[in-house]
Motif scaffolding. Structure first.
Motif, PDB file in Angstrom:
ATOM      1  N   GLY A   1       0.811  -1.212   0.000  1.00 16.90           N
ATOM      2  CA  GLY A   1       0.000   0.000   0.000  1.00 16.90           C
ATOM      3  C   GLY A   1       0.840   1.256   0.000  1.00 16.90           C
TER       4      GLY A   1
ATOM      5  N   SER B   1       2.262   1.869  -3.405  1.00 15.74           N
ATOM      6  CA  SER B   1       1.228   2.429  -4.275  1.00 15.74           C
ATOM      7  C   SER B   1       1.018   3.908  -3.982  1.00 15.74           C
ATOM      8  N   TYR B   2       1.008   4.258  -2.713  1.00 15.31           N
ATOM      9  CA  TYR B   2       0.907   5.677  -2.355  1.00 15.31           C
ATOM     10  C   TYR B   2       2.075   6.474  -2.929  1.00 15.31           C
TER      11      TYR B   2
ATOM     12  N   CYS C   1      -8.226   2.891  -3.601  1.00 16.57           N
ATOM     13  CA  CYS C   1      -8.000   1.444  -3.552  1.00 16.57           C
ATOM     14  C   CYS C   1      -7.065   1.063  -2.414  1.00 16.57           C
ATOM     15  N   SER C   2      -5.979   1.793  -2.258  1.00 13.84           N
ATOM     16  CA  SER C   2      -5.032   1.464  -1.189  1.00 13.84           C
ATOM     17  C   SER C   2      -5.659   1.665   0.176  1.00 13.84           C
ATOM     18  N   THR C   3      -6.371   2.767   0.348  1.00 13.68           N
ATOM     19  CA  THR C   3      -6.979   3.056   1.649  1.00 13.68           C
ATOM     20  C   THR C   3      -8.058   2.043   1.991  1.00 13.68           C
TER      21      THR C   3
ATOM     22  N   TYR D   1       1.301  -3.147  -6.060  1.00 12.06           N
ATOM     23  CA  TYR D   1       0.042  -3.875  -6.226  1.00 12.06           C
ATOM     24  C   TYR D   1       0.237  -5.363  -5.945  1.00 12.06           C
TER      25      TYR D   1
ATOM     26  N   ALA E   1       0.898  -6.115  -2.133  1.00 10.49           N
ATOM     27  CA  ALA E   1      -0.273  -5.997  -1.263  1.00 10.49           C
ATOM     28  C   ALA E   1      -1.251  -7.144  -1.498  1.00 10.49           C
TER      29      ALA E   1
ATOM     30  N   THR F   1      -8.391  -1.011   0.886  1.00 12.26           N
ATOM     31  CA  THR F   1      -7.777  -2.321   1.142  1.00 12.26           C
ATOM     32  C   THR F   1      -7.166  -2.379   2.540  1.00 12.26           C
TER      33      THR F   1
END
Length: 913
Positions: free
Chosen positions: A499, A502-503, A703-705, A536, A539, A707
């Motif tokens: 994550g 990705s951020y 999406c990251s948050t 991606y 995670a 997940t």
């Protein structure tokens, strides 16, 4: 005394103007041959009527300067050429044959007649001085060596135009020429003047009758500065076409001949299909170029009068009405001849005292050359400005006028002698805030990401990374808690790491050419792709690896013990990352990402400037971009499908600490939907970097948050509220479909039919009742066990109902949906180990010693010591009993099975109770 003599000879008019001084009749006459058509209309005015008063004034003023010609007087006899070649030649030859001995030829208006006569002057040793012939053809000194003119040639405007172009930094022009020799010659000379002056003629157009096609071509070639050569009739058509093509206003500048008459368009507006207001709108701001009729200076001329004084005196002699622009050049022409004769006399006096100018004859080449050189060196200030010759051409003054509000206004002048351009008090007015550009200035403007937008999204990204860091701290701090330990903390760390990667990619997606150089941007193309891809996979790979472990344990019920360590899960994630690295390395080696610039259609300047904005946008692309993206999307799609499969298969595992299938499904759903929408919208907004970056960044953040929150927020809440509930095996449910013919050997546990809600509620109620009953029996069994250990002989006191209740417990069956082939694991165990009939008093059993002793206290104690641990350790855990790992058959009441946690490893699984 002035004598006017008019002699009519059939259709030819001979005008003899003889001016002599009556006070000094003894002065020698010097005769000049004048050539002037009797009815010539130039600029729609009678040139003869305008020129003769000017010549009269010149001779009159010349008389007062006795020092110039001393004992000589000038006599000018004008002969009518009628602008006809044959008649013009006849008039010239008659004057030569029958007239006095002429020293020079003065006049010549019509181009054809003048050129024929000028070409023959060399044979007569005569110098010709014209005051109205402007045709450029006469500038050829090889062909016309004895020809001079006081009026500037039509080509004289070209150096002035060059100066104007340089003044306003116009380096790209186009020409529009009417197919007439006069205009074509000017255009050809202009090409030579501009050659080598860093000014490009981008398009050259000509027309005969309809100029619209040529105007369209000029517009198509983006010509903004148009140099026109055409008469008044064609000018009306040209500006009508310009209006239709919108080639007027602040973006265009027309430069045309300036010798048109005032209100010239009114005579031709009816012949066009253009409205008067439209024509005037297109004409507004055009610049006319022509020679200056009279000097604007206030200096005294050679005659002792200023140009303004001369004009006043001329108008008084001529009368009312607008006069021709050539009268001043005729006036200065007389003074040129006088100065030439004076210089010739001075030369003869200095070199040969015995020869005089009156000795000239048509075969005297020596005197002819003296006159030629003297005229070429003549220089003075006349009413038309500085009179200077260069190769027989007058270096005059050119004026610039601009059409402003339906009238022409003088805005500047060009002095050919000094090669200077003067704009009068900034009187020139352009339609825009600045002079038009010589072409459409295309200013490439990088469409960059807005700094405020980048700052906002970066702040959101930082908040997301802070949240991920908080989850990481929470996961590490509570790694020894059973809830966190059962959820694989190492895998949780990988989920957080993915994550955060990705951020981090969001920062790189927002860096474009406004922040970094081209080389750095190209490097970022690769880096941000790698970071997002690896993040991606890290995670979701870790999440799916966790789910696979649950699936592997709970699906394989034949194994009595299955241990899958975190090292194996790390190997699975590493394998996924290895596939990513293989794809990315091949991509980078075979077809690396490059910086490409996409140019879009031009747009008007938002500030209203005369420029066009061509937006450009930076992209990261390569030759086979579609193929590589297809490979990456296919791999990620298969990964997500695998995760969906695992989540579905483990949906019935009811240990929250182990089973994240619900949250994985939610994550996959949200990520999948957002990625599809984000990719589509991002492609559609390819030309809008702010929108594209905003969508990409929000999709990654969302999406990251989502997940991370779905994985860690439930754990955090559970750990703070009820940490034991998440680790208790409340109900193991696992489904494995088997064929009916294999039902006898199947050891799998049938699952409750979740489709029937009412039946499920009944099963749960019955399950609760049986748990309560078993709890009561457990206490009784504990008491019986203790009694057997203390007094084995008291077994006869065990009540028969106790045995019956125990048999009831051992005969408990699993609730089924009516399928005969499905059996509970409890029933299977009972079938394999049938219980003994405790307390049986069947007489038939007493016949043998072995049977008689079966109910002895020793046998009963042996059976209980074997059966009771099985009951406690195998069957009761599924309904809240003792832990299967307990090794002692005797447990204290304080260590009640209902208060023990079920570890993740187990030997027998039971469901349905």
């Amino acid at each position: 005394m002035v004598f006017w003599s008019w002699k009519l000879d059939t259709l030819m008019l001979f005008v003899l103007l003889i001016i002599r001084c009556s006070e000094e009749l003894n002065r020698t006459r010097l005769s000049l041959l004048g050539l002037l058509p009797s009815s010539c209309l130039i600029d729609q005015k009678n040139l003869t009527a305008d020129v003769l008063p000017a010549v009269h004034l010149a001779l009159k003023h010349l008389y007062k300067h006795r020092w110039m010609l001393k004992n000589y007087e000038l006599q000018v006899s004008f002969h009518d050429t009628q602008c006809d070649n044959a008649k013009g030649l006849k008039a010239f030859y008659d004057a030569i044959k029958f007239g006095p001995n002429h020293l020079m030829v003065f006049g010549g208006v019509c181009a054809t007649v003048t050129s024929i006569i000028a070409e023959s002057l060399k044979g007569w040793n005569l110098v010709q001085l014209s005051f109205a012939a402007t045709t450029p053809e006469l500038a050829d000194k090889k062909k016309y060596p004895y020809f001079f003119r006081t009026v500037p040639s039509d080509n004289a405007v070209n150096p002035a135009i060059l100066k104007l172009l340089k003044h306003y930094h116009w380096k790209r022009v186009g020409t529009l020429t009417q197919d007439v020799q006069r205009f074509s010659e000017v255009r050809n000379n202009l090409t030579g003047v501009l050659d080598g002056k860093d000014i490009e003629i981008s398009d050259t157009e000509s027309f005969s009758d309809d100029p619209c096609t040529s105007v369209k071509k000029l517009k198509g070639n983006d010509v903004r500065i148009i140099l026109g050569q055409f008469n008044e009739e064609m000018a009306v058509k040209v500006f009508c076409c310009a209006y239709d093509e919108e080639m007027y206003g602040s973006k265009y500048q027309w430069i045309i001949p300036g010798w048109y008459e005032n209100l010239w368009w009114e005579a031709w507006i009816n012949s066009s299909q253009c409205l008067s207001k439209n024509l005037l709108a297109a004409m507004e701001g055009y610049i006319g170029v022509d020679f200056e009729p009279l000097s604007s200076k206030t200096n005294k001329t050679i005659s002792g009068r200023t140009p303004q004084q001369y004009e006043k005196e001329y108008n008084a002699r001529r009368g009312d009405g607008q006069s021709s622009k050539f009268h001043g050049y005729a006036y200065d022409g007389i003074w040129v001849i006088a100065r030439t004769l004076q210089r010739a006399m001075n030369y003869l006096n200095a070199t040969n005292k015995h020869q005089k100018i009156e000795d000239f004859n048509y075969s005297n080449q020596k005197l002819g050359n003296i006159f030629l050189n003297a005229m070429n060196e003549t220089r003075f200030f006349g009413v038309t400005g500085d009179v200077v010759f260069k190769n027989g051409e007058r270096m005059g003054t050119i004026k610039f006028t601009q059409f402003q509000e339906q009238k022409e206004v003088k805005v500047g002048e060009y002095n050919a002698v000094d090669d200077t351009l003067v704009i009068i008090n900034n009187s020139i007015r352009f339609q825009g805030v600045e002079p038009p550009k010589d072409k459409t200035i295309i200013q490439e403007e990088l469409r960059k990401i807005s700094l405020p937008l980048y700052s906002i999204l970066s702040a959101l990204t930082i908040l997301g990374m802070i949240m991920a860091s908080a989850f990481l701290f929470f996961n590490i701090k509570n790694r020894n808690q059973k809830l966190i330990k059962m959820s694989s903390p190492y895998m949780n760390n990988l989920i957080i790491l993915g994550g955060m990667l990705s951020y981090a990619s969001i920062f790189l997606f927002g860096l474009d050419g406004s922040f970094v150089s081209e080389k750095t941007f190209e490097t970022l193309c690769t880096v941000r792709t790698w970071i997002l891809t690896v993040g991606y996979t890290t995670a979701f790979g870790a999440m799916f690896a966790k789910t696979w472990r649950v699936h592997a344990i709970f699906k394989n019920v034949k194994m009595k013990k299955k241990i899958i360590k975190d090292q194996k899960l790390l190997g699975i994630v590493g394998g996924m990352l290895l596939i990513d690295l293989c794809i990315l390395i091949c991509w980078q080696v075979v077809d690396p990402l490059r910086r490409t610039v996409e140019k879009y259609n031009m747009e008007p300047d938002p500030a209203g400037r005369d420029i066009s904005i061509r937006p450009i946008l930076e992209h990261c692309e390569n030759t086979h971009m579609t193929i590589w993206l297809g490979i990456v999307y296919a791999y990620k799609g298969l990964l997500m499908l695998f995760g969906c499969f695992l989540a579905w298969e483990t949906r019935n595992v009811s240990i929250p600490a182990l089973n994240d299938s619900k949250y994985i499904g939610m994550s996959v759903y949200n990520v999948g939907i957002m990625c599809i929408i984000g990719a589509a919208v991002s492609f559609l907004t390819r030309d809008q970097p702010n929108v594209q970056f905003c969508i990409v960044a929000l999709v990654i953040i969302f999406c990251s948050t989502i997940t991370l929150c779905l994985v860690f927020v439930p754990k955090l809440i559970t750990l703070r509220t009820n940490p034991d509930a998440a680790t208790q095996n409340r109900r193991f449910q696992f489904t494995q479909n088997q064929k009916k013919e294999d039902s006898k050997t199947s050891t799998s546990v049938t699952s409750v039919n979740q489709a029937s809600t009412s039946r499920l509620e009944g099963l749960q109620s019955e399950n609760h009742r049986l748990r309560m009953k078993i709890t009561e029996l457990d206490k009784d069994l504990e008491e019986v066990t203790m009694q057997l250990q203390d007094t084995p002989e008291k077994t006869t006191y065990i009540k028969q109902n106790h045995y019956q209740d125990l048999n009831d417990i051992l005969s408990i069956r699993n609730f089924t949906d009516g399928k005969d082939g499905e059996k509970a694991i409890l029933k299977n165990h009972l079938d394999q180990n049938p219980p003994a009939q405790w307390g049986s008093s069947d007489p038939s059993r007493t016949s043998k010693d072995a049977i008689e002793d079966i109910n002895s206290p020793e046998h009963i104690q042996r059976r209980l010591s074997l059966q009771l641990p099985i009951l406690h350790h195998a069957y009761l855990p599924s309904i809240g009993g003792v832990d299967a790992s307990c090794a002692s058959p005797c447990v204290s009441p304080s260590a009640s099975p209902r208060h023990r946690h079920v570890p993740p490893s187990f030997r027998v699984m039971v469901s349905g109770l």
